[in-house]
Design an enzyme around this catalytic site. Structure first.
Site, PDB file in Angstrom:
ATOM      1  N   ARG A  72      64.179  63.572  70.399  1.00 57.80           N
ATOM      2  CA  ARG A  72      62.815  62.208  70.532  1.00 57.80           C
ATOM      3  C   ARG A  72      64.440  61.152  69.769  1.00 57.80           C
ATOM      4  O   ARG A  72      65.195  61.348  69.580  1.00 57.80           O
ATOM      5  CB  ARG A  72      62.411  62.984  69.068  1.00 57.80           C
ATOM      6  CG  ARG A  72      63.271  63.266  68.066  1.00 57.80           C
ATOM      7  CD  ARG A  72      62.003  63.604  66.750  1.00 57.80           C
ATOM      8  NE  ARG A  72      62.408  63.851  65.659  1.00 57.80           N
ATOM      9  CZ  ARG A  72      63.549  62.967  64.779  1.00 57.80           C
ATOM     10  NH1 ARG A  72      63.502  63.073  65.025  1.00 57.80           N
ATOM     11  NH2 ARG A  72      63.601  64.449  63.791  1.00 57.80           N
TER      12      ARG A  72
ATOM     13  N   GLU B  50      73.257  67.084  66.000  1.00 58.87           N
ATOM     14  CA  GLU B  50      74.411  66.469  64.074  1.00 58.87           C
ATOM     15  C   GLU B  50      74.332  67.777  63.916  1.00 58.87           C
ATOM     16  O   GLU B  50      74.710  68.968  64.098  1.00 58.87           O
ATOM     17  CB  GLU B  50      72.075  67.242  63.697  1.00 58.87           C
ATOM     18  CG  GLU B  50      70.875  65.927  63.129  1.00 58.87           C
ATOM     19  CD  GLU B  50      70.358  65.709  63.165  1.00 58.87           C
ATOM     20  OE1 GLU B  50      69.925  66.348  61.684  1.00 58.87           O
ATOM     21  OE2 GLU B  50      69.379  64.779  62.770  1.00 58.87           O
TER      22      GLU B  50
END
Length: 439
Positions: free
Chosen positions: A291, A274
């Site tokens: 994940r 991110e």
């Protein structure tokens, strides 16, 4: 890999069960007493009750979940997202029990889950990061000193945080002490950890994430990017792919950096890096999610790849069947998160289908939405040739959606989709909070 236990609930558990079925892998559902009638329990080949409604005694009860896997003969555990999905201790416990954890190794999870360690690891891999404190701290004096060095405004974060919890923007030294006490208390309550961390606060960035996949043989690819800028109190509300605000040079550089980072940490599985994007060639690593993401469907639709299928095959020891040159992009996809604002029984349910529409959910008419868990109950995903046509398709779909018996955020989503700034893509990560504060 013959049998997978899904250590989760709701729509992601249903999504994983369906992916396993396509690969002819048997499934085991675990559930709390509050989820006895849940859809994932009904769809799995086997189901085991692991405790009461309280997550600490059910979905976060590592011993019960591993015991359920051993009892049913499951040779792998898929953690989904949330709960134990980024818990290094649980990944290690699976390994110690001889059960494959579907995700990266415990060491990688631990490193990337601790913000200070993740920053240092990414800096070493050549990834640009937001100026920050470098080390975590627990005292006000340490925090004050770090803040003075970075310069205000700053973002105060819980080192073990996530999901928008344990975060405060601090504009000046006069309010640092008060906000430090509040944020540290929140962090200790939510995560059982009072270590804090500071980052330089960027006023108007976009939130861009890069989806990667990597196998145990050192192969890694960037599957695509998502724009997750529309957030309320640091919680994502809707997501888009591709990120049309991203220039192509920055996109390719972010892909290359993300793949390099994945290889540097010997990543295995699917994951997301991110970034805060502050204009062409100005982007900064925030964190890595080790994940599957809630918003993975929009990447699946725009790439043509099944990310859960990829997860399962990588965990089963198979090399990636595609290279970076094979990754392509098509069309545009938008995901809206449907949340329940009240618990209760669904008396009437209509989830529209149709061209370009996908709904990921675990709902059925007569199902009682429990009050014990995350409020998200469904994801509506629209896919089409361009952003404007997809927004119109989403508006039509939400307008036709009926979830009667509980209160939801469907009206809010309709209002959001109609906002001129959203339609024109003139937003940043603070836009929605500012909009709701003034309305």
């Amino acid at each position: 890999m013959k049998k997978v236990l899904i250590a989760n609930r709701g729509e992601i558990a249903v999504r994983i069960i369906r992916a396993c079925r396509l690969l002819n892998i048997a499934t085991v559902a675990v559930y709390s007493t509050a989820d006895r009638s849940a859809l994932h329990v009904q769809l799995a080949d086997q189901a085991v009750c692991i405790g009461p409604a309280d997550v600490q005694h059910s979905y976060l009860n590592q011993a019960s979940i591993i015991a359920a896997a051993e009892m049913t003969g499951a040779d792998a555990i898929h953690p989904g997202y949330g709960f134990l999905s980024e818990n290094a201790e649980f990944a290690q416990a699976c390994q110690d029990a001889g059960i494959k954890f579907i995700g990266p190794g415990a060491k990688v999870i631990a490193t990337m889950g601790e913000k200070s360690a993740a920053r240092k690891t990414m800096i070493a891999a050549g990834v640009p990061v937001v100026p920050g404190s470098g080390n975590e701290f627990t005292t006000l004096a340490q925090g004050t000193a770090a803040a003075e060095q970075i310069g205000y405004p700053i973002m105060l974060k819980a080192s073990a945080g996530g999901g928008g919890k344990g975060m405060r923007v601090v504009d000046s030294p006069e309010v640092f002490g008060r906000l430090f006490a509040l944020t540290q208390s929140e962090a200790e309550h939510a995560f059982g950890d009072n270590h804090m961390y500071l980052e330089k606060y960027l006023a108007h960035p976009r939130h861009i994430e890069i989806q990667i996949a990597a196998d145990q043989f050192g192969n890694a690819i960037a599957v695509g990017e998502r724009d997750c800028t529309i957030q309320q109190h640091h919680q994502k509300v809707l997501e888009e792919a591709p990120a049309i605000a991203l220039d192509e040079a920055s996109r390719q550089k972010m892909f290359q950096i993300s793949v390099t980072a994945a290889k540097a940490i010997h990543y295995e599985g699917v994951g997301t890096l991110e970034f805060l994007f502050d204009g062409p060639d100005h982007f900064y690593f925030m964190e890595m999610n080790t994940r599957i993401q809630v918003e993975h469907p929009i990447t699946e639709l725009t790439s043509g790849l099944d990310l859960v299928d990829l997860q399962l095959k990588i965990a089963d020891g198979k090399p990636l069947a595609i290279t970076q040159a094979d990754v392509s992009r098509r069309g545009f996809a938008l995901e809206c998160r449907v949340t329940a604002r009240t618990a209760g029984k669904i008396k009437l349910l209509h989830l529209p289908g149709g061209h370009g529409i996908r709904v990921d959910d675990a709902l059925y008419q007569g199902y009682t939405v429990p009050a014990n868990y995350d409020a998200m109950i469904a994801k509506i995903i629209a896919f089409g040739p361009d952003r404007q046509s997809v927004i119109r398709e989403m508006q039509m779909t939400i307008d036709e959606t009926v979830i009667d018996g509980i209160q939801t955020n469907l009206d809010f989503l309709m209002q959001l989709l109609a906002e001129k700034d959203f339609q024109a893509n003139h937003t940043d990560i603070n836009w929605l909070d500012q909009l709701t504060e003034t309305s």
